[in-house]
Design a protein around this motif. Structure first.
Motif, PDB file in Angstrom:
ATOM      1  N   LYS A   2       0.841  -1.203   0.000  1.00  0.00           N
ATOM      2  CA  LYS A   2       0.000   0.000   0.000  1.00  0.00           C
ATOM      3  C   LYS A   2       0.875   1.252   0.000  1.00  0.00           C
ATOM      4  O   LYS A   2       0.577   2.250  -0.624  1.00  0.00           O
ATOM      5  CB  LYS A   2      -0.904   0.017   1.228  1.00  0.00           C
ATOM      6  CG  LYS A   2      -1.941  -1.063   1.216  1.00  0.00           C
ATOM      7  CD  LYS A   2      -3.050  -0.718   0.258  1.00  0.00           C
ATOM      8  CE  LYS A   2      -3.877  -1.911  -0.114  1.00  0.00           C
ATOM      9  NZ  LYS A   2      -3.237  -2.802  -1.083  1.00  0.00           N
ATOM     10  N   LEU A   5       2.116   1.914  -3.459  1.00  0.00           N
ATOM     11  CA  LEU A   5       1.065   2.487  -4.306  1.00  0.00           C
ATOM     12  C   LEU A   5       0.899   3.973  -4.018  1.00  0.00           C
ATOM     13  O   LEU A   5       0.782   4.796  -4.921  1.00  0.00           O
ATOM     14  CB  LEU A   5      -0.272   1.779  -4.040  1.00  0.00           C
ATOM     15  CG  LEU A   5      -0.539   0.457  -4.758  1.00  0.00           C
ATOM     16  CD1 LEU A   5      -1.862  -0.129  -4.277  1.00  0.00           C
ATOM     17  CD2 LEU A   5      -0.552   0.648  -6.269  1.00  0.00           C
ATOM     18  N   TYR A   6       0.889   4.292  -2.731  1.00  0.00           N
ATOM     19  CA  TYR A   6       0.688   5.697  -2.361  1.00  0.00           C
ATOM     20  C   TYR A   6       1.890   6.547  -2.762  1.00  0.00           C
ATOM     21  O   TYR A   6       1.745   7.677  -3.222  1.00  0.00           O
ATOM     22  CB  TYR A   6       0.409   5.828  -0.849  1.00  0.00           C
ATOM     23  CG  TYR A   6       0.092   7.246  -0.470  1.00  0.00           C
ATOM     24  CD1 TYR A   6      -1.143   7.808  -0.803  1.00  0.00           C
ATOM     25  CD2 TYR A   6       1.033   8.058   0.152  1.00  0.00           C
ATOM     26  CE1 TYR A   6      -1.437   9.127  -0.509  1.00  0.00           C
ATOM     27  CE2 TYR A   6       0.755   9.380   0.453  1.00  0.00           C
ATOM     28  CZ  TYR A   6      -0.485   9.902   0.128  1.00  0.00           C
ATOM     29  OH  TYR A   6      -0.760  11.213   0.409  1.00  0.00           O
ATOM     30  N   LEU A   9       1.638   7.244  -6.378  1.00  0.00           N
ATOM     31  CA  LEU A   9       0.563   8.217  -6.594  1.00  0.00           C
ATOM     32  C   LEU A   9       1.033   9.640  -6.272  1.00  0.00           C
ATOM     33  O   LEU A   9       0.743  10.589  -7.004  1.00  0.00           O
ATOM     34  CB  LEU A   9      -0.608   7.833  -5.675  1.00  0.00           C
ATOM     35  CG  LEU A   9      -2.014   8.203  -6.112  1.00  0.00           C
ATOM     36  CD1 LEU A   9      -2.295   7.762  -7.526  1.00  0.00           C
ATOM     37  CD2 LEU A   9      -3.014   7.578  -5.135  1.00  0.00           C
ATOM     38  N   GLU A  57      -6.148  -1.281   4.312  1.00  0.00           N
ATOM     39  CA  GLU A  57      -6.796  -1.066   3.010  1.00  0.00           C
ATOM     40  C   GLU A  57      -7.601   0.231   3.014  1.00  0.00           C
ATOM     41  O   GLU A  57      -7.524   1.043   2.095  1.00  0.00           O
ATOM     42  CB  GLU A  57      -7.755  -2.232   2.707  1.00  0.00           C
ATOM     43  CG  GLU A  57      -7.112  -3.611   2.687  1.00  0.00           C
ATOM     44  CD  GLU A  57      -6.248  -3.824   1.467  1.00  0.00           C
ATOM     45  OE1 GLU A  57      -6.663  -3.394   0.383  1.00  0.00           O
ATOM     46  OE2 GLU A  57      -5.156  -4.400   1.602  1.00  0.00           O
ATOM     47  N   HIS A  60      -5.429   3.324   3.193  1.00  0.00           N
ATOM     48  CA  HIS A  60      -4.835   3.631   1.888  1.00  0.00           C
ATOM     49  C   HIS A  60      -5.839   4.378   1.004  1.00  0.00           C
ATOM     50  O   HIS A  60      -5.496   5.386   0.359  1.00  0.00           O
ATOM     51  CB  HIS A  60      -4.378   2.342   1.186  1.00  0.00           C
ATOM     52  CG  HIS A  60      -4.124   2.540  -0.274  1.00  0.00           C
ATOM     53  ND1 HIS A  60      -3.069   3.299  -0.750  1.00  0.00           N
ATOM     54  CD2 HIS A  60      -4.803   2.115  -1.365  1.00  0.00           C
ATOM     55  CE1 HIS A  60      -3.109   3.316  -2.069  1.00  0.00           C
ATOM     56  NE2 HIS A  60      -4.149   2.618  -2.473  1.00  0.00           N
ATOM     57  N   ALA A  61      -7.081   3.909   0.970  1.00  0.00           N
ATOM     58  CA  ALA A  61      -8.103   4.566   0.142  1.00  0.00           C
ATOM     59  C   ALA A  61      -8.332   6.000   0.626  1.00  0.00           C
ATOM     60  O   ALA A  61      -8.501   6.922  -0.184  1.00  0.00           O
ATOM     61  CB  ALA A  61      -9.400   3.760   0.172  1.00  0.00           C
ATOM     62  N   ALA A  64      -5.260   8.159  -0.446  1.00  0.00           N
ATOM     63  CA  ALA A  64      -5.260   8.414  -1.889  1.00  0.00           C
ATOM     64  C   ALA A  64      -6.358   9.402  -2.268  1.00  0.00           C
ATOM     65  O   ALA A  64      -6.131  10.344  -3.036  1.00  0.00           O
ATOM     66  CB  ALA A  64      -5.435   7.091  -2.648  1.00  0.00           C
ATOM     67  N   LEU A 105      -4.672   5.506 -11.100  1.00  0.00           N
ATOM     68  CA  LEU A 105      -5.103   4.468 -10.152  1.00  0.00           C
ATOM     69  C   LEU A 105      -5.200   3.091 -10.797  1.00  0.00           C
ATOM     70  O   LEU A 105      -5.635   2.138 -10.150  1.00  0.00           O
ATOM     71  CB  LEU A 105      -6.458   4.852  -9.530  1.00  0.00           C
ATOM     72  CG  LEU A 105      -6.420   6.079  -8.610  1.00  0.00           C
ATOM     73  CD1 LEU A 105      -7.825   6.584  -8.317  1.00  0.00           C
ATOM     74  CD2 LEU A 105      -5.684   5.752  -7.309  1.00  0.00           C
ATOM     75  N   ASP A 108      -4.649  -0.285  -8.970  1.00  0.00           N
ATOM     76  CA  ASP A 108      -4.934  -0.155  -7.533  1.00  0.00           C
ATOM     77  C   ASP A 108      -6.229  -0.910  -7.238  1.00  0.00           C
ATOM     78  O   ASP A 108      -7.262  -0.629  -7.870  1.00  0.00           O
ATOM     79  CB  ASP A 108      -5.089   1.329  -7.177  1.00  0.00           C
ATOM     80  CG  ASP A 108      -5.166   1.560  -5.676  1.00  0.00           C
ATOM     81  OD1 ASP A 108      -5.949   0.848  -5.009  1.00  0.00           O
ATOM     82  OD2 ASP A 108      -4.457   2.448  -5.174  1.00  0.00           O
ATOM     83  N   HIS A 110      -8.305  -0.585  -5.077  1.00  0.00           N
ATOM     84  CA  HIS A 110      -9.391   0.263  -4.572  1.00  0.00           C
ATOM     85  C   HIS A 110      -9.671   1.462  -5.482  1.00  0.00           C
ATOM     86  O   HIS A 110     -10.210   2.479  -5.042  1.00  0.00           O
ATOM     87  CB  HIS A 110      -9.081   0.712  -3.144  1.00  0.00           C
ATOM     88  CG  HIS A 110      -8.896  -0.445  -2.219  1.00  0.00           C
ATOM     89  ND1 HIS A 110      -9.901  -1.355  -1.997  1.00  0.00           N
ATOM     90  CD2 HIS A 110      -7.816  -0.881  -1.533  1.00  0.00           C
ATOM     91  CE1 HIS A 110      -9.448  -2.292  -1.176  1.00  0.00           C
ATOM     92  NE2 HIS A 110      -8.188  -2.041  -0.893  1.00  0.00           N
ATOM     93  N   ARG A 111      -9.314   1.284  -6.733  1.00  0.00           N
ATOM     94  CA  ARG A 111      -9.482   2.357  -7.716  1.00  0.00           C
ATOM     95  C   ARG A 111     -10.881   2.965  -7.691  1.00  0.00           C
ATOM     96  O   ARG A 111     -11.039   4.183  -7.604  1.00  0.00           O
ATOM     97  CB  ARG A 111      -9.184   1.777  -9.104  1.00  0.00           C
ATOM     98  CG  ARG A 111      -9.361   2.721 -10.261  1.00  0.00           C
ATOM     99  CD  ARG A 111      -9.004   1.990 -11.564  1.00  0.00           C
ATOM    100  NE  ARG A 111      -9.154   2.843 -12.732  1.00  0.00           N
ATOM    101  CZ  ARG A 111     -10.285   2.975 -13.411  1.00  0.00           C
ATOM    102  NH1 ARG A 111     -11.373   2.315 -13.049  1.00  0.00           N
ATOM    103  NH2 ARG A 111     -10.345   3.777 -14.463  1.00  0.00           N
TER     104      ARG A 111
END
Ligand SMILES: [Fe+2]
Length: 261
Positions: A2, A5-6, A9, A57, A60-61, A64, A105, A108, A110-111
């Motif tokens: 995570k 990913l962040y 981003l 999770e 992270h959402a 983002a 995204l 990802d 959780h896009r």
């Protein structure tokens, strides 16, 4: 995972913001304010996610969505020279579309939740039927955004000559009494219609309404109390009007039972 990913981003977002920099490397001042606002919203979202005990999770959402929520502000200002959505574009739709179109995204898991949280961040109400993670991301961004809007208002009041120039507040008259319609809306938890905002007091009272009814999480209400946002508004409203409704509405907002969570 995570974190990576962040991190990616953040790099994409920063590189995008850099495209709006001028020859001297600086962003136009109004854009710089949005960049700073975004950093504060991200920090607020982290505090909320932590305070609410969200899992990795969901956190992270939230991170983002907070980072991306105002992505469209830069292009909005460049294209239309205003942040007023009514005179240009809905900046949440614009942000959503830019993030989606750029594919930031993609990959990802959780896009969709993150995109939805960006899209809904300025809506009066969230749609029904959101799944738990999307709802958490959307509510966190909305709360985190409001907390920073409180900071921005206080900064504007303490750093501008608002009695003589209320440009930062839509040029609203500073000495006009609160509109009874606005007072009644806030008293009963109804949203205030923009056409009813006729004074600087009305403008500030809207935020009192948010503090009374508009914050989703207990953590946000705690941060709001710790930062003295309600006390600031009450003191400022006392400078604007002697209407007894100010104390009535501000005291009610301090009751610990307020809010939806
Ligand atoms: Fe926004």
């Amino acid at each position: 995972m995570k974190r990576a990913l962040y991190q990616r981003l953040t790099e994409l977002y920063n590189a995008y913001v850099d495209t709006f920099r001028e020859a001297d490397g600086k962003l136009p001042p109004m854009m710089e304010l949005k960049r700073i606002h975004t950093a504060h919203v991200v920090a607020n979202a982290r505090l909320i996610a932590e305070g609410e005990g969200f899992d990795a999770e969901t956190t992270h959402a939230c991170d983002a969505a907070a980072l991306l929520h105002d992505t469209g502000r830069y292009e909005q200002l460049k294209r239309y020279n205003t942040f007023r959505d009514a005179d240009s574009v809905d900046h949440a739709v614009f942000s959503h579309d830019i993030v989606k179109e750029k594919g930031w995204l993609d990959g990802d898991p959780h896009r969709e939740s993150i995109l939805a949280a960006v899209l809904y961040h300025n809506r009066r109400d969230l749609p029904d039927g959101l799944d738990a993670l999307t709802l958490a991301a959307a509510q966190t961004v909305r709360d985190a955004d409001k907390l920073d809007i409180f900071r921005v208002l206080e900064h504007q009041i303490t750093t501008t000559d608002w009695r003589h120039n209320s440009q930062a507040f839509w040029n609203l008259p500073t000495t006009a009494r609160p509109n009874p319609v606005v007072l009644d809306d806030i008293r009963s938890g109804r949203p205030v219609a923009y056409q009813d905002i006729r004074s600087l007091a009305d403008f500030v009272l809207i935020q009192v309404g948010w503090i009374r009814n508009g914050l989703a999480y207990a953590t946000t209400r705690r941060l709001c109390a710790e930062r003295g946002h309600l006390a600031f508004r009450r003191d400022f409203l006392h400078q604007l009007t002697d209407d007894p409704a100010v104390d009535e509405l501000c005291q009610y907002a301090e009751l610990p039972t307020q809010g939806v969570s």
